[in-house]
Structures are given as structure tokens and as C-alpha cells.
Scaffold this motif. Structure first.
Motif, PDB file in Angstrom:
ATOM      1  N   PRO A   4       0.427  -1.130  -0.222  1.00 20.78           N
ATOM      2  CA  PRO A   4       0.050  -0.063  -0.017  1.00 20.78           C
ATOM      3  C   PRO A   4       0.468   1.011   0.158  1.00 20.78           C
ATOM      4  CG  PRO A   4      -0.903  -1.496   2.068  1.00 20.78           C
ATOM      5  CD  PRO A   4       0.582  -1.987   1.560  1.00 20.78           C
ATOM      6  N   GLY A   5       0.323   1.894  -0.502  1.00 19.95           N
ATOM      7  CA  GLY A   5       1.072   3.502  -1.165  1.00 19.95           C
ATOM      8  C   GLY A   5       2.857   3.417  -1.402  1.00 19.95           C
ATOM      9  N   GLY A   6       3.143   2.127  -2.252  1.00 18.72           N
ATOM     10  CA  GLY A   6       4.080   1.847  -2.167  1.00 18.72           C
ATOM     11  C   GLY A   6       3.661   2.438  -3.877  1.00 18.72           C
ATOM     12  N   THR A   7       5.038   2.821  -4.542  1.00 18.78           N
ATOM     13  CA  THR A   7       5.946   3.908  -6.004  1.00 18.78           C
ATOM     14  C   THR A   7       6.849   2.435  -6.183  1.00 18.78           C
ATOM     15  OG1 THR A   7       7.283   5.237  -4.920  1.00 18.78           O
ATOM     16  CG2 THR A   7       4.717   5.791  -5.720  1.00 18.78           C
ATOM     17  N   PRO A   8       6.953   1.892  -7.885  1.00 21.35           N
ATOM     18  CA  PRO A   8       7.531   1.329  -8.524  1.00 21.35           C
ATOM     19  C   PRO A   8       9.297   2.106  -8.501  1.00 21.35           C
ATOM     20  CG  PRO A   8       6.034   1.538  -9.877  1.00 21.35           C
ATOM     21  CD  PRO A   8       5.786   2.231  -8.608  1.00 21.35           C
ATOM     22  N   VAL A   9      10.325   0.975  -7.693  1.00 18.88           N
ATOM     23  CA  VAL A   9      11.496   1.440  -7.674  1.00 18.88           C
ATOM     24  C   VAL A   9      11.946   1.704  -8.980  1.00 18.88           C
ATOM     25  CG1 VAL A   9      13.591   1.509  -6.783  1.00 18.88           C
ATOM     26  CG2 VAL A   9      11.817   1.165  -5.608  1.00 18.88           C
TER      27      VAL A   9
END
Length: 244
Positions: free
Chosen positions: A115-120
Motif C-alpha cells: 500500500p502506498g508503494g511506488t515502483p523503484v
């Protein structure tokens, strides 16, 4: 011998009872009475009430404001939750103070992203999950963006750092002035009484609600965000509640 012991025991009991009355009953009553008579507002929480007499906050505890029609307060690690105050506890040499205390999370291929993560970029199945403290860099970028400021606009330290409690109710006068243009534009778009708003009028409200240095020398001039926002609504018009 027994008579002496009995006398001394009775004296000890009397002293204990006297101290009990003085320290447990009389002293608290005196302190409470002085507080109610001399510092009534402070002793009862420095509460702020609306025109109907309903309690809407305290001068001592900040609140989270996100709508563009209002002044916004400092970043808060605890989201202005008075039940659990706290700070980021990041020292000046800690890189997380600048970048934030988020972390990279790697999941198995095909798994649901956190949740709330964005791809690195460059890392498969890895996501950056922001922590409770976003960091000076991110707070500064957000503040400049929402207030239409230049990417290199200088900002006061208080508006890009969290306070020690996460409940700071005040911001610097400079931080308030940097939000005026956004507020005027947002309220002008509402029409009605808000159509009469102007930069000069809002800055005058800031001046009227500015608290000076304590004892004339301690600290810096500052503005209570809740009181200033209430002054905005009183001078113009309270924005309608957002549609659900």
C-alpha cells in the motif's frame, strides 16, 4: 517503654493525617482554585469555540488542514493525533532528515504491491514505501507545488520540518504569507462573500493574528493556524463542505 512507643506512634499518625489533609486535599484545592480564578482559560485547555459555543479545538494543539481555502500547518509525523504525539527523531546528520524515512520493499513476482508503494526504477518488483516522515526535500516540493512557488523558492524551516510533538499549532509569519496567493485564488473561485477577498486583506488578517516574541525577546513572531483560519471564515465566508 510501651507508653512511650504508644505516644510516639500516635504523634506519627497525627503528623501523617495533617500532611494528608494539607498535601492531598488543601494544596490541590488551592492550586485548582487559583487556576480557575486567575487562569481559567488556560487551566481548562485554552479551548476555542465557534459562534454556537461548540468546542472546535485548542490554541495549544494543531489540526490538519488540507483544503486550498485554508492556511496549512507544519508537517506532522503523527498526523496531528493528540493521543500520540511524537517527532521524527532524526538528527541533522541523518540523511533521512532530507530524504524521508521511507524504505524499499521487494515482493515476489505477481504479488500485490505494498500500500502506498511506488515502483523503484531499475529494480524489478521493488517499491518505495514512504514512512511517517517524508523528509525536508519532499515537504519543500509539496509546499512549493501547492502554493505555486518557484522550484528554488526559499522556504522557512518550520514549514518543511516536523515539530517535536507533531502537534505544533503555529507557523511562522513568513510561512503564512507564502500561502496567501493560493488562498485568495481558491476563495475567489467560490464566489459569494469570498469574492471580496484580496491579498492585502488576507495579509492584514495575518498581522492581526500574529503573536509577538514572548516577553518581547524570546522566540519568533508566529501565527496560530486554527485561529487564523477562523478569522478567514469570519471575514469572508466559510467554504461549503466538500461533496461526498
Amino acid at each position: 517503654m510501651l507508653k512511650t512507643i504508644g505516644r510516639e506512634t500516635w504523634n506519627s499518625i497525627k503528623i501523617t493525617l495533617v500532611l494528608l489533609v494539607l498535601c492531598v486535599i488543601l494544596y490541590p484545592l488551592v492550586v485548582w482554585g487559583v487556576g480557575q480564578l486567575v487562569f481559567n482559560k488556560q487551566a481548562n485547555g485554552s479551548l476555542i469555540k465557534d459562534q454556537q459555543g461548540n468546542v472546535i479545538g485548542s490554541e495549544l494543539i494543531g489540526q490538519q488542514f488540507t483544503r486550498p481555502e485554508y492556511f496549512h500547518g507544519r508537517p506532522s509525523v503523527v498526523g496531528y493525533n493528540a493521543a500520540g504525539s511524537g517527532a521524527s527523531n532524526l538528527g541533522p546528520t541523518n540523511p533521512q532528515l532530507i530524504e524521508g524515512n521511507g524504505s524499499e520493499v521487494t515482493v515476489v513476482p505477481g504479488a500485490t504491491p505494498p500500500p502506498g508503494g511506488t515502483p523503484v526504477a531499475g529494480k524489478d518488483n521493488t517499491y518505495y514505501v514512504p514512512g511517517s516522515y517524508l523528509g525536508i526535500k519532499n515537504y519543500a516540493e509539496q509546499f512549493r507545488l501547492e502554493n505555486g512557488l518557484a522550484a528554488d523558492a526559499k522556504l522557512p524551516a518550520d514549514i518543511v520540518t516536523a515539530s517535536g510533538s507533531g502537534l505544533d499549532p503555529q507557523i511562522s509569519v513568513e510561512a503564512a504569507n507564502l500561502q496567501v496567493t493560493r488562498i485568495v485564488a481558491a476563495r475567489t473561485a467560490l464566489g459569494g462573500k469570498n469574492a471580496g477577498i484580496s491579498v492585502a486583506k488576507v495579509k492584514e488578517l495575518i498581522t492581526q493574528n500574529t503573536d509577538g516574541r514572548d516577553l518581547g525577546v524570546l522566540g519568533e513572531p508566529r501565527v496560530n493556524v486554527l485561529k487564523l483560519n477562523l478569522a478567514l471564515d469570519a471575514a469572508f465566508e466559510k467554504p461549503p463542505a466538500p461533496a461526498k
